[in-house]
Design a protein around this motif. Sequence first.
Motif, PDB file in Angstrom:
ATOM      1  N   VAL A  69       6.577 -17.246  40.226  1.00 45.49           N
ATOM      2  CA  VAL A  69       6.907 -18.227  40.929  1.00 45.49           C
ATOM      3  C   VAL A  69       8.378 -18.649  40.849  1.00 45.49           C
ATOM      4  N   PHE A  70       9.063 -18.791  42.082  1.00 44.90           N
ATOM      5  CA  PHE A  70      10.359 -19.328  41.850  1.00 44.90           C
ATOM      6  C   PHE A  70      10.395 -20.650  42.367  1.00 44.90           C
ATOM      7  N   ARG A  97      11.436 -18.441  32.887  1.00 46.22           N
ATOM      8  CA  ARG A  97      12.032 -17.393  32.170  1.00 46.22           C
ATOM      9  C   ARG A  97      13.720 -17.032  32.561  1.00 46.22           C
ATOM     10  N   GLU A  98      13.962 -17.595  33.682  1.00 52.36           N
ATOM     11  CA  GLU A  98      15.256 -17.656  34.051  1.00 52.36           C
ATOM     12  C   GLU A  98      15.564 -19.041  34.671  1.00 52.36           C
ATOM     13  N   CYS A  99      16.768 -19.374  34.472  1.00 49.69           N
ATOM     14  CA  CYS A  99      17.467 -20.801  35.008  1.00 49.69           C
ATOM     15  C   CYS A  99      18.619 -20.544  35.665  1.00 49.69           C
ATOM     16  N   TRP A 100      19.050 -20.770  36.969  1.00 47.17           N
ATOM     17  CA  TRP A 100      20.408 -20.407  37.515  1.00 47.17           C
ATOM     18  C   TRP A 100      20.818 -21.661  38.261  1.00 47.17           C
ATOM     19  N   LEU A 110      14.682 -21.512  39.383  1.00 45.94           N
ATOM     20  CA  LEU A 110      13.939 -21.180  38.253  1.00 45.94           C
ATOM     21  C   LEU A 110      13.198 -19.971  38.599  1.00 45.94           C
ATOM     22  N   LYS A 111      13.007 -19.066  37.515  1.00 42.13           N
ATOM     23  CA  LYS A 111      11.879 -18.032  37.589  1.00 42.13           C
ATOM     24  C   LYS A 111      10.966 -18.425  36.468  1.00 42.13           C
ATOM     25  N   CYS A 112       9.661 -18.570  37.068  1.00 39.50           N
ATOM     26  CA  CYS A 112       8.642 -18.948  36.128  1.00 39.50           C
ATOM     27  C   CYS A 112       7.599 -17.807  36.118  1.00 39.50           C
TER      28      CYS A 112
END
Length: 159
Positions: A69-70, A97-100, A110-112
């Motif tokens: 999910v984004f 997993r990623e935060c921009w 956020l990439k979750c």
Amino acid sequence: MTKNLDDIDLKILSEIQADGRITNVELAKRVGISPPPCLRRVRTLEDEGYIQGYRGLLDPGRLGFDVTVFASVHLSSQAEADLRGFEEFVRNEPLVRECWMLSGEVDFILKCVAPDMATFQHFVAHLTAAPHVRNVRTSLVLRNSKYDAAVPLELKGED
């Protein structure tokens, strides 16, 4: 950049990016230099931050993380301390997993990943209750059409 990269440096980066487990001997052969200077160049590229690390790419689905999910996060405050506080919050969240940080309407994306929707929904409740979070909008990933973590070094020669 801290130095000008020559063609050999770019070839080294390209080969390592394609296969992080490549041996120095094989790398040297592929880029056309002997192993000792190749190893020195790799160490320099690491020391200067061009190579940030080495890791294996795992398949989340095969490991039971079937939900991606984004999440678009809008904060109520863009004060530097609040931005840093939010960044610290997400660094401690294993599903993120990623935060921009972005410019425009959304402050962060956020990439979750999660094993299931119930786990993700629990995380969203936790996220929306975080300090200075105004709202969260989520988009469930249906399919990934392209994933390439590599930097397009082939465009570097077009300068």
